[in-house]
Design a protein around this motif. Structure first.
Motif, PDB file in Angstrom:
ATOM      1  N   TRP A 206      -6.307   8.163   2.251  1.00 39.96           N
ATOM      2  CA  TRP A 206      -4.926   7.717   2.464  1.00 39.96           C
ATOM      3  C   TRP A 206      -4.832   6.197   2.468  1.00 39.96           C
ATOM      4  N   GLU A 207      -5.766   5.520   3.127  1.00 44.02           N
ATOM      5  CA  GLU A 207      -5.740   4.058   3.148  1.00 44.02           C
ATOM      6  C   GLU A 207      -5.954   3.462   1.757  1.00 44.02           C
ATOM      7  N   MET A 208      -6.862   4.028   1.008  1.00 42.95           N
ATOM      8  CA  MET A 208      -7.097   3.510  -0.339  1.00 42.95           C
ATOM      9  C   MET A 208      -5.893   3.734  -1.245  1.00 42.95           C
ATOM     10  N   ALA A 209      -5.304   4.929  -1.199  1.00 39.69           N
ATOM     11  CA  ALA A 209      -4.125   5.199  -2.025  1.00 39.69           C
ATOM     12  C   ALA A 209      -2.962   4.297  -1.634  1.00 39.69           C
ATOM     13  N   ARG A 210      -2.831   4.020  -0.356  1.00 43.09           N
ATOM     14  CA  ARG A 210      -1.773   3.113   0.118  1.00 43.09           C
ATOM     15  C   ARG A 210      -2.023   1.685  -0.332  1.00 43.09           C
ATOM     16  N   ALA A 211      -3.279   1.271  -0.366  1.00 43.37           N
ATOM     17  CA  ALA A 211      -3.595  -0.110  -0.752  1.00 43.37           C
ATOM     18  C   ALA A 211      -3.409  -0.336  -2.248  1.00 43.37           C
ATOM     19  N   PRO A 220      -1.873  10.376  -7.056  1.00 40.90           N
ATOM     20  CA  PRO A 220      -1.365  11.498  -6.248  1.00 40.90           C
ATOM     21  C   PRO A 220      -2.239  11.728  -5.029  1.00 40.90           C
ATOM     22  N   LEU A 221      -1.625  11.758  -3.873  1.00 46.38           N
ATOM     23  CA  LEU A 221      -2.371  11.817  -2.611  1.00 46.38           C
ATOM     24  C   LEU A 221      -2.814  13.231  -2.260  1.00 46.38           C
ATOM     25  N   MET A 396      -7.360  -2.778   5.083  1.00 50.17           N
ATOM     26  CA  MET A 396      -6.799  -1.583   4.457  1.00 50.17           C
ATOM     27  C   MET A 396      -5.632  -1.012   5.249  1.00 50.17           C
ATOM     28  N   SER A 397      -5.670  -1.164   6.579  1.00 50.01           N
ATOM     29  CA  SER A 397      -4.570  -0.752   7.445  1.00 50.01           C
ATOM     30  C   SER A 397      -4.801  -1.408   8.794  1.00 50.01           C
ATOM     31  N   ASN A 398      -4.015  -1.037   9.778  1.00 47.32           N
ATOM     32  CA  ASN A 398      -4.171  -1.569  11.130  1.00 47.32           C
ATOM     33  C   ASN A 398      -4.360  -0.441  12.145  1.00 47.32           C
ATOM     34  N   LEU A 399      -5.067   0.597  11.752  1.00 44.71           N
ATOM     35  CA  LEU A 399      -5.274   1.736  12.643  1.00 44.71           C
ATOM     36  C   LEU A 399      -6.207   1.404  13.799  1.00 44.71           C
ATOM     37  N   LEU A 400      -7.210   0.583  13.558  1.00 47.41           N
ATOM     38  CA  LEU A 400      -8.234   0.293  14.562  1.00 47.41           C
ATOM     39  C   LEU A 400      -8.092  -1.148  15.019  1.00 47.41           C
ATOM     40  N   PRO A 401      -7.724  -1.396  16.279  1.00 50.56           N
ATOM     41  CA  PRO A 401      -7.614  -2.782  16.766  1.00 50.56           C
ATOM     42  C   PRO A 401      -8.960  -3.498  16.702  1.00 50.56           C
ATOM     43  N   GLY A 402      -8.951  -4.700  16.167  1.00 51.57           N
ATOM     44  CA  GLY A 402     -10.170  -5.477  16.048  1.00 51.57           C
ATOM     45  C   GLY A 402     -11.001  -5.142  14.831  1.00 51.57           C
ATOM     46  N   GLY A 404      -9.260  -3.408  11.847  1.00 52.37           N
ATOM     47  CA  GLY A 404      -8.402  -3.213  10.686  1.00 52.37           C
ATOM     48  C   GLY A 404      -8.209  -1.739  10.425  1.00 52.37           C
ATOM     49  N   GLY A 405      -8.594  -1.289   9.249  1.00 50.21           N
ATOM     50  CA  GLY A 405      -8.486   0.116   8.897  1.00 50.21           C
ATOM     51  C   GLY A 405      -9.812   0.833   9.034  1.00 50.21           C
TER      52      GLY A 405
END
Length: 432
Positions: A206-211, A220-221, A396-402, A404-405
């Motif tokens: 999901w993070e890669m497809a979003r990026a 297609p996801l 890649m995202s901000n799911l994990l504080p400190g 990133g993704g």
């Protein structure tokens, strides 16, 4: 009978004078001195508006006359200017002129005088910047708000960011939580570890497809996530050949799914989908292959994770302390050759000890294992950094504080697990 002109002219004078020649369609001051751009002179000053009809010739940019404008005179001009007001002649300032004062919408309003504004009702502006104290608040307690700096009291200092460019306490806390999420099912219930791997792969897809959508590609996801989970299950139950078959099925399924969106951007979307399928679920499937080994699958996964963690920790410590020579400044400016040496050294020493304790393997083979896993982890980190720099994203995202993704943590592991699977298959063959 009219009298002849005493200056030699043969023209009759007075009202019998014939009509003037038509005006030129462009302004020419030398040829046509009595045109609409100059003052009237000569007999025009004594000729009334009804004595002679105006010429019907007009300039190329002059608005046409309306003979039926309701005033009865087909030669009298009633032009409408750009502001909707009637003008009695051609505007000498040309098109685009600024409006006159009487044309402004506020011209009918009376001017505002200074004595019309009752400023006496406003409180005077205080010169002091100190806030007004509340009489109800007891003395000695500071008013709410930010503390102001002065000459004898400096401003409150802000915590300086770490040299790594991230929140280090949050990164350590999240790292410990991820380690517990992996190790607890790995040692107590191995099928739950398979579910953890499948979930991590799904989030990474999901993070890669979003990026990659930033580059205009729209892979297609749904078929990618379904194919990724399928590859993890095939690797767990059927081995490496089934993992390769799962990759082929995922790519074909993604291509068929994408046909429903039309031919626009088909090649671009399919290329991005193939990259994601190989990079995330296929490489991640080797973690399931490591765990599927009978009797010691959990130990193989543990040795690989420990080597990756030692590589990251050693590289961070050495890079912060001694890093001066950039390793790949165009890809990852914070990585240095000193940090790379720290990564390789820490992974080699730790793996030599750990593999000797777990598999009774000679220390030099364990050190070779650590060096290979560390190099693969660093290459994986650089590869993901190159992808992010090409896409113009920091994380890649901000799911994990400190951190990133999740892909920012999986980048090293995805390259390390195939290397570890190959080396352990040679150094510690699977029995049975």
């Amino acid at each position: 009978m009219s009298h002849p002109d005493p200056y030699g002219g043969a023209e009759p004078r007075g009202w019998d004078r014939p009509e003037r020649p038509p005006a030129l369609p462009w302004p020419e001051r030398d040829v046509e001195p009595t045109g609409p751009w100059n003052r009237q002179s000569g007999a025009d000053l004594y000729a009334g508006p009804q004595a002679r009809p105006r010429s019907t010739a007009r300039r190329y940019d002059e608005p046409a006359l309306d003979p039926y404008d309701g005033h009865g005179d087909p030669y009298e001009r009633h032009d409408v200017d750009r502001y909707g007001a009637y003008d009695d002649g051609y505007d000498r300032r040309g098109p685009g002129r600024p409006p006159r004062d009487d044309e402004m919408p506020t011209s009918s309003l009376p001017p505002v005088r200074d004595d019309d504004v009752p400023t006496s009702q406003f409180p005077p502006v205080r010169e002091s910047a100190e806030p007004e104290r509340d009489p109800q608040r007891p003395p000695g307690r500071r008013q709410p708000g930010r503390r102001r700096a002065s000459a004898d009291r400096p401003a409150t200092g802000q915590p300086a960011p770490s040299r790594a460019g991230r929140n280090l306490p949050a990164a350590i806390g999240v790292g410990l939580g991820l380690g517990a999420l992996i190790l607890v099912p790995l040692f107590f219930y191995l099928p739950a570890f398979l579910a953890v791997v499948a979930g991590a792969i799904g989030v990474g897809i999901w993070e890669m497809a979003r990026a990659v959508r930033r580059s205009g590609a729209h892979p297609p996801l749904v078929p990618l996530i379904a194919g990724g989970v399928l590859m993890i299950g095939l690797a767990w139950y059927a081995g490496p050949d089934a993992l390769s078959l799962g990759l082929l099925v995922t790519v074909l399924g993604t291509m068929i799914w994408r046909l429903g969106d039309g031919p626009g951007g088909f090649q671009r979307d399919l290329t991005a989908a193939t990259l994601i399928a190989v990079y995330v679920p296929f490489l991640g499937g080797f973690a399931a292959l490591l765990a599927a080994a009978p009797d010691d699958g959990h130990l193989r996964v543990l040795a690989t994770l420990v080597a990756v963690v030692l590589s990251d920790t050693g590289g961070y410590a050495a890079g912060v302390s001694f890093g001066k020579h950039p390793m790949a400044p165009s890809i990852s400016p914070k990585k240095s050759w000193e940090g790379f040496a720290g990564s390789v050294s820490a992974a080699a020493v730790g793996s030599a000890v750990l593999l000797w304790l777990l598999f009774d393997l000679a220390p030099w083979w364990g050190a070779l294992f650590g060096v290979a896993v560390s190099v693969a982890a660093v290459l994986g980190d650089l590869g993901e950094s190159m992808i992010k720099r090409d896409l113009g994203v920091k994380d890649m995202s901000n799911l994990l504080p400190g951190h990133g993704g999740l892909m920012d943590r999986l980048d090293s592991i995805l390259f390390a697990v195939p290397t570890a699977y190959l080396l352990l298959a040679v150094f510690v063959p699977v029995v049975g």
